[in-house]
Scaffold this motif. Structure first.
Motif, short mmCIF file in Angstrom:
data_model
loop_
_atom_site.label_atom_id
_atom_site.label_comp_id
_atom_site.label_asym_id
_atom_site.label_seq_id
_atom_site.Cartn_x
_atom_site.Cartn_y
_atom_site.Cartn_z
N MET A 208 0.82 -1.21 0.00
CA MET A 208 0.00 0.00 0.00
C MET A 208 0.86 1.26 0.00
SD MET A 208 -3.09 -1.01 -0.13
CE MET A 208 -2.30 -2.20 -1.20
N GLN A 209 1.94 1.25 0.79
CA GLN A 209 2.81 2.43 0.85
C GLN A 209 3.46 2.69 -0.50
OE1 GLN A 209 2.94 -0.12 3.13
NE2 GLN A 209 1.82 0.97 4.73
N GLN A 210 3.81 1.61 -1.20
CA GLN A 210 4.40 1.77 -2.52
C GLN A 210 3.40 2.39 -3.49
OE1 GLN A 210 5.43 -1.71 -5.27
NE2 GLN A 210 7.43 -0.96 -4.62
N ALA A 211 2.18 1.90 -3.48
CA ALA A 211 1.15 2.47 -4.36
C ALA A 211 0.98 3.96 -4.07
CB ALA A 211 -0.17 1.73 -4.17
N ALA A 212 0.97 4.31 -2.79
CA ALA A 212 0.80 5.72 -2.42
C ALA A 212 1.98 6.56 -2.87
CB ALA A 212 0.61 5.83 -0.90
N ARG A 213 3.18 5.97 -2.83
CA ARG A 213 4.39 6.73 -3.19
C ARG A 213 4.54 6.93 -4.69
NH1 ARG A 213 6.98 3.51 1.06
NH2 ARG A 213 7.56 2.00 -0.53
N VAL A 214 4.30 5.88 -5.47
CA VAL A 214 4.72 5.93 -6.88
C VAL A 214 3.62 6.29 -7.86
CG1 VAL A 214 6.48 4.18 -6.42
CG2 VAL A 214 4.31 3.48 -7.46
N SER A 215 2.34 6.17 -7.48
CA SER A 215 1.29 6.27 -8.49
C SER A 215 0.56 7.61 -8.45
CB SER A 215 0.28 5.13 -8.32
OG SER A 215 -0.47 5.28 -7.13
N ASP A 216 0.02 7.96 -9.61
CA ASP A 216 -0.83 9.13 -9.73
C ASP A 216 -2.30 8.75 -9.55
OD1 ASP A 216 1.20 11.23 -10.81
OD2 ASP A 216 1.51 9.45 -12.04
N ARG A 217 -2.63 7.56 -10.06
CA ARG A 217 -3.99 7.03 -9.92
C ARG A 217 -3.92 5.60 -9.41
NH1 ARG A 217 -8.23 9.37 -12.11
NH2 ARG A 217 -9.22 7.46 -12.88
N THR A 218 -4.96 5.19 -8.69
CA THR A 218 -5.00 3.84 -8.12
C THR A 218 -6.35 3.21 -8.38
OG1 THR A 218 -3.43 4.39 -6.34
CG2 THR A 218 -4.84 2.50 -5.98
N GLY A 219 -6.31 1.93 -8.79
CA GLY A 219 -7.53 1.15 -8.95
C GLY A 219 -7.54 0.01 -7.95
N PHE A 220 -8.67 -0.19 -7.30
CA PHE A 220 -8.81 -1.24 -6.30
C PHE A 220 -9.67 -2.38 -6.87
CE2 PHE A 220 -11.57 -2.90 -2.74
CZ PHE A 220 -10.61 -3.73 -2.19
N PHE A 221 -9.07 -3.57 -6.92
CA PHE A 221 -9.77 -4.78 -7.35
C PHE A 221 -10.16 -5.60 -6.12
CE2 PHE A 221 -7.92 -3.62 -11.32
CZ PHE A 221 -8.56 -4.32 -12.32
N ASN A 222 -11.27 -6.32 -6.24
CA ASN A 222 -11.69 -7.20 -5.15
C ASN A 222 -12.42 -8.39 -5.75
OD1 ASN A 222 -11.92 -8.06 -2.55
ND2 ASN A 222 -13.43 -6.55 -1.90
N ILE A 223 -12.68 -9.37 -4.89
CA ILE A 223 -13.35 -10.60 -5.31
C ILE A 223 -14.35 -10.99 -4.24
CG2 ILE A 223 -11.56 -12.09 -4.28
CD1 ILE A 223 -11.94 -13.95 -6.72
N ALA A 224 -15.54 -11.42 -4.66
CA ALA A 224 -16.62 -11.72 -3.71
C ALA A 224 -16.40 -13.05 -2.99
CB ALA A 224 -17.96 -11.72 -4.43
N GLY A 225 -15.60 -13.94 -3.56
CA GLY A 225 -15.35 -15.23 -2.92
C GLY A 225 -14.69 -16.18 -3.90
N THR A 226 -14.28 -17.34 -3.41
CA THR A 226 -13.62 -18.34 -4.25
C THR A 226 -14.51 -18.72 -5.42
OG1 THR A 226 -12.51 -19.21 -2.29
CG2 THR A 226 -12.52 -20.60 -4.24
N GLY A 227 -13.91 -18.72 -6.60
CA GLY A 227 -14.66 -19.08 -7.80
C GLY A 227 -15.42 -17.94 -8.43
N LYS A 228 -15.42 -16.77 -7.77
CA LYS A 228 -16.08 -15.60 -8.31
C LYS A 228 -15.08 -14.77 -9.13
CE LYS A 228 -20.00 -16.25 -6.04
NZ LYS A 228 -21.28 -16.52 -6.74
N PRO A 229 -15.56 -13.96 -10.06
CA PRO A 229 -14.63 -13.14 -10.85
C PRO A 229 -14.13 -11.93 -10.07
CG PRO A 229 -16.89 -12.70 -11.51
CD PRO A 229 -16.95 -13.84 -10.53
N GLY A 230 -12.92 -11.50 -10.38
CA GLY A 230 -12.41 -10.25 -9.84
C GLY A 230 -13.09 -9.07 -10.51
N ARG A 231 -13.23 -7.99 -9.76
CA ARG A 231 -13.87 -6.79 -10.29
C ARG A 231 -13.08 -5.55 -9.87
NH1 ARG A 231 -19.50 -7.10 -11.49
NH2 ARG A 231 -20.40 -9.18 -11.19
N LEU A 232 -13.13 -4.52 -10.70
CA LEU A 232 -12.61 -3.22 -10.32
C LEU A 232 -13.68 -2.53 -9.48
CD1 LEU A 232 -10.46 -0.94 -10.57
CD2 LEU A 232 -11.74 -0.15 -12.58
N ILE A 233 -13.38 -2.28 -8.21
CA ILE A 233 -14.36 -1.70 -7.29
C ILE A 233 -14.42 -0.19 -7.45
CG2 ILE A 233 -15.04 -1.46 -4.88
CD1 ILE A 233 -15.25 -4.33 -6.08
#
Length: 259
Positions: A208-233
């Motif tokens: 997380m600290q690296q993302a905060a240091r190096v990036s201009d924009r950040t996208g957060f991905f998450n998953i609802a559970g095993t076997g579910k697809p990942g999504r951009l939240i």
């Protein structure tokens, strides 16, 4: 020239399995975009779709759109090799070719593309690429030594030099510091800050600290559970994402309450 990438309604499949669903985002030129989220949520899978690297896995396919300055990266007349030449990639673990010299490692991608160069032009490209990766001063007196003779952090910068030698417009980095010590990590982070003036950069990181240091924009991905697809939240300017995200799941992840 760095390029803008616009992704809309992108789904990624491995056979019948939907791995990533419905990603829509804009990746701005001359900026670093960080992708964060828990393990297995599709960050690296999505990253690989941007230069069609996921296609090396049998049965992999995408639906939706991925446009680079308006050009469909998945158009019928678009060669995946050409896409990968324009959109370079640096992997999680440094992977220099162990039997090749430092200089030959830098030139490997260029030679793979059958580009013929005079010896003097090769030397100039090696120096320019190593300077671009902030490695020249450390290796200029031992260019004929194997790439594997370098430290881990130097090897990763050698891989970055190899990537930029083919003159891409975009650099993808899949957890480029996860195998490195803190000093080497700082060197890579400083390099990203310099490179984004010339390239569009997308970096997957669990730090997380690296993302905060190096990036201009950040996208957060998450998953609802095993076997579910990942999504951009959600996706926003990094300062906003880390101070006042819109979604509770993003806040919980960034604050360490899960993930």
């Amino acid at each position: 020239m760095s390029k803008r990438i616009d992704v809309s309604d992108l789904d990624v499949y491995y056979g019948d399995f939907l791995a990533v669903e419905g990603v829509t985002m804009a990746i701005e030129p001359r900026q670093a975009t960080a992708l964060i989220g828990p393990s297995g949520c599709g960050k690296s899978t999505f990253l690989r779709t941007l230069n069609r690297m996921h296609e090396v896995i049998p049965g992999a396919r995408v639906t939706g759109k991925a446009l680079m300055d308006g050009q469909d990266l998945y158009g019928q007349d678009v060669d995946p090799v050409t896409v990968r030449r324009q959109i370079g990639m640096v992997f999680q673990r440094p992977n220099p070719f162990p039997t090749m010299s430092i200089a030959d490692n830098v030139l490997a991608g260029v030679k793979l593309n059958n580009r013929r160069m005079a010896k003097g032009e090769q030397q100039d490209l090696v120096e320019a690429s190593l300077r671009g990766a902030n490695l020249w001063n450390e290796v200029k007196d031992r260019l004929e030594r194997p790439g594997s003779s370098l430290s881990g952090g130097q090897q990763q910068r050698l891989c970055i030099a190899r990537a930029i030698a083919v003159r891409p417009q975009v650099l993808l980095m899949d957890e480029p510091c996860s195998a490195l010590d803190p000093i080497s990590t700082l060197a890579i982070e400083d390099l990203i800050a310099e490179l984004k003036s010339d390239y569009t950069i997308v970096i997957v990181t669990h730090n997380m600290q690296q993302a905060a240091r190096v990036s201009d924009r950040t996208g957060f991905f998450n998953i609802a559970g095993t076997g579910k697809p990942g999504r951009l939240i959600e996706m926003d300017d990094t300062a906003t994402m880390f101070s006042s995200p819109r979604e509770k799941a993003t806040e919980d992840y960034i604050s360490g309450r899960f993930g």
